[in-house]
Structures are given as structure tokens and as C-alpha cells.
Design an enzyme around this catalytic site. Sequence first.
Site, mmCIF file in Angstrom:
data_model
loop_
_atom_site.group_PDB
_atom_site.id
_atom_site.type_symbol
_atom_site.label_atom_id
_atom_site.label_comp_id
_atom_site.label_asym_id
_atom_site.label_seq_id
_atom_site.Cartn_x
_atom_site.Cartn_y
_atom_site.Cartn_z
ATOM 1 N N ASP A 41 -2.299 -1.474 2.226
ATOM 2 C CA ASP A 41 -3.419 -2.145 2.885
ATOM 3 C C ASP A 41 -3.836 -1.347 4.130
ATOM 4 O OD1 ASP A 41 -5.137 -4.501 3.113
ATOM 5 O OD2 ASP A 41 -4.021 -4.902 4.947
ATOM 6 N N GLU A 70 -5.449 2.270 0.461
ATOM 7 C CA GLU A 70 -6.767 1.701 0.700
ATOM 8 C C GLU A 70 -7.371 2.400 1.907
ATOM 9 O OE1 GLU A 70 -7.401 -1.695 2.980
ATOM 10 O OE2 GLU A 70 -9.074 -2.416 1.803
HETATM 11 C C1 GLC Z 1 -7.702 -5.035 3.764
HETATM 12 C C2 GLC Z 1 -7.647 -6.094 2.686
HETATM 13 C C3 GLC Z 1 -8.334 -7.313 3.199
HETATM 14 C C4 GLC Z 1 -7.611 -7.817 4.417
HETATM 15 C C5 GLC Z 1 -7.498 -6.721 5.469
HETATM 16 C C6 GLC Z 1 -6.512 -7.084 6.520
HETATM 17 O O1 GLC Z 1 -8.974 -4.606 4.029
HETATM 18 O O2 GLC Z 1 -8.176 -5.597 1.504
HETATM 19 O O3 GLC Z 1 -8.434 -8.318 2.243
HETATM 20 O O4 GLC Z 1 -8.279 -8.907 4.956
HETATM 21 O O5 GLC Z 1 -7.065 -5.524 4.909
HETATM 22 O O6 GLC Z 1 -5.207 -7.094 6.015
#
Ligand code: GLC
Length: 529
Positions: free
Chosen positions: A198, A252
Amino acid sequence: MVYQVYLRSFADGNGDGVGDLAGLTARLPYLSDLGVTALWLTPWYVSPMADGGYDVADYRDIDPVFGTLADAADLVAAAHAHHLKVIIDIVPNHCSDQHPWFRAAVAAGPGSAERTKFWFRPGRGESGELPPNDWPSKFGGSAWTRITEPDGSPGEWYLHLFAAEQPDFNWDNPAVRAEFVDILRFWLDRGVDGFRIDVADTLVKDSALPDVASLAPGARLPWEDQDALHGIYRSWRALIDSYPGDRVFVGELWMKPLPAMRPYLLGDQLHTAFNFDFLGAPWEAGRLREVIDGTLDAIGAAAPWVLSNHDVTRHLTRYGRASTSTRWQPDAGPADLALGTRRARAAILLMLALPGGCYLYQGEELGLWEVEDIPAELIADPIFERTGHALRGRDGCRVPLPWQADAPGFGFGPADGTPPWLPQPREWRQLAADHEAGDDTSMLALYRTALRLRAALAAADDASPGDNRLDWLDSPAGVLAFARPGLQAVVNLSAEPVALPQHAEVLLASGPLDAGLLPPDTAVWLSRG
Ligand code: GLC
């Protein structure tokens, strides 16, 4: 071929209205029939759910709303029996304010070792009443929240790039680094096949915490120290590689220009990352071609493609709007869902024809759209409150899936259970999985056929390894046409019907052809003539 499971909204096994591991395990045959090869599960850890599980209070246990460690073991075993890998979400940037480390840090007071695991700072202003710097929270408002010290006095502030319930870890602290290696090992020992990291790019902060306003224009943001991440990801990759079997390590990276992805993909770090350029691209031939070329130039065969996820407006709705690149906005404008559906059908044939890996987001295979009329009192996304209701946030793409047209809650959970945690549009009856399964013209049928064909073409291509090329073919303006091993793909994004290139046969079309011509917003796979 990774299928993203947003656990809370996939399938409810125990009847409490929220998706869970038992519900997912029961639906694995559906996923294996669909033709995906791996599942990415959004966080399953113990969490107060201030951000749908991305606020983790215990990284080594399952939240009771999702099940137990035994349910997780059952899921992993059952997925493996269906030849599906299980990739879990790891959330290293921040935890929950209910995590024992954060509670201990608050209790231990200023200057304590416990506070160095996070970013605590005194406030500015005469009595510390102003945040320590000007950093914004990505969910709206300031990235700082002030605590009350154990003695009851107004105290220090702590940093949270997301919601106030999500304090950021201090990755300069070796205890934080060691903790995450141990957490990865905990889950690898339990048989998971990989991790999705994440917000993989913001872990390390410039410890001077400079004001953003003080930076030179174009300077790297102080929470985007990419260089410092290499050592972390290299060590994680080494750990993952020390386990037997093929494992997947996905980062991500939020809307990064592609060249910035390169450092992670040097071979000894992440295997791949999300391609937010592709996801964010408008339904426009020139821009899509640019993104495709840019991605392939930057990372070649590791290219990842994705149209939707749990953080953005579903692409079917985006493609039905006047501005097709809008992710989510208060004034995004109305969507023509029939147009969006036609384009979404064409888009999946475009994406699945590209070399590299793909991510599907649950429900896109049913043709679900963004639900834009969730009553305000039911909205759970913290973005809604943090922006003073200016943005409704992401719940519209997280509405529980419709499984059975004629069951209460469309079969999301048991018939006598609590209704789904977000209301489903009545029109989704037509989009329920059992309804679409019996209809050759449904979105589900298109996904199943396309995935099967793609797998068959890839298997045939294994005979000529390395042939991951994509050759653009001459085509009229507004049309994407390219050749791949065993296949030509043509996508008409123009307003006029166009002639097909020379071919042997039509393998698959996203909609009916018109007297041999490819209508607007339609895609086709052809065998090469
Ligand atoms: C990322 C996740 C999202 C979350 C954020 C904070 O962007 O995909 O859903 O709210 O991180 O953890």
C-alpha cells in the site's frame, strides 16, 4: 491475471452484511471459472475500519468481521487447490491509532523512545496550537493531529498522510523496519504468495519535515524519497525469494510518471507496480497509445495494466462521461451508462490484448457502474468527512457484489442475513452473476471468453519465448490497431465505423459489427491473415 478482491464487498459468508473470508472461499469456483490466476485481497487484518481496513491495529491477525486465522488458512489452501495465488495487502506507511505501538507512544509522552516509531512534533505558534508544518492529508485537511498528553494537557502533533486514525510510521527507526520483515515472514510462513504494498512510495520522509511551500518548484516532495526505499524493497524481495515457489511482489505507486517506476523494477526489488497512467488515461486513442508505448518502453514485459480499483470511479462510469479521465470529483457530470458499457467492453479487449500482466477489479466483469447516489448518512469513506462533504469519496466503487438476481441483497450474503453494508442499485438485478452466466451477450460472458482466449494465445506464444512485442498497424485517426503473436487487436475510439485490416477470422468482438465495419467504441480480436 490478478483479480482484486475488495473483501468487505465481495461475498458475505456469515450474514452480518459485510464480506468475509468464508464468503470468498465459497466463491472461489466462480473466480477460477472466470480464468484469473491470482487474487489480491485488500487488508484482512484487525482494524477499527476507519479506512476500510487500511488502518491496521494488528498485522498478525484477521479482523473478526472477516474471520479468523483458521479461515485465512482455509482460504489460502482452497485458492491453491483452484490454482489461484493469494496476494495480500501490506500497509507499511501507517497503522491504526489503535495499534499497540501508537497507544504506547501516546502514553509514554514527549521525548520517549515509543514516540520515535512515529512522527511526533511540537506544534508551531505561541502555545503549539498550529501544526508543525504545512503538509496536507491526502484525504483532505492537515496531515497533523494534536494529541492530549497523558497528564491532560494539549500535547504534541503526529503526522498522518491519510486519515487522523492512520498515524505514519517513522521508517528511519530500525524497529519499524525489523517489524515489517517479521510481519512478511509471518504471512509467508502461512503460505501467501505475494504482497501488494500500500502506498509503496511514501514510506520514507525527509526528517527535516520541510514545509511544502518552501520547496523549489518541481522539487521532490519530502515524503517521496524514492532512493531510500531501494534498500527496504531489496531486503523484502530477498526474503520473499528465499521461500520456495513463484511469488509476486507488487507496489502501489500512485499516479507516478512512468520513469519514476523504474527504480523499483531493477530486478532485485518489486516485480511490478500498478499502471495508474493507463487507468487515468481518457478514452482517447492518441493518449492511450502514448501510455501503452511509454509503459512498454519503460518496463517491457513486466508491464501491468489496470482499468479500475477500489480507489477510483469505476471505468464504465468514467467512460460514459463527457470527461473520461476523471477519477472522482464532486462535479464529474452525468454518465451515459449505455455508452460507458460499450466502451468498457471495448476497453477490456484492448487491455487483455496487451503484453504483460493485468489487474481486474471485482465487479467490472459484471459491468457494474459507480453508485453515485449512496445516501450521505451511509457513506463510510473518511474522505467524505475530511473534505467537509466536498468529495463523496470511494464508496461508489465498493458497493457489495450482486450474485443472485432473485435473492435478497442479490445473494451477497445468506437470505436471512443482514442486508449488504451499502445499498445496491435495483437495476443490478440484470447484472447479477447468475443472470449474466446464462447470457452469451453479457459482460461476464465477454470476460470469460476473452480470458480463455488470452490464456490460449499466451500458451501458444510460449513456443516462441520472448515474443512480447506489440507492432502498431496503420489505422485511421482515432483507431488503435496492433499485432501481437497470434492476434490483431483493433479498437475504434473514433466516431465513425472503420474497415478491419486484413485478417483470417474474427476471434472475438466487443459488440456486433456493422456490415463488416467496426462501429465506434467497439473492439475486435482478429486472427492474422
Ligand atoms: C491506498 C489504498 C487506499 C487507502 C490508502 C491509505 O491508496 O489503496 O484504499 O485508503 O492507501 O492506506
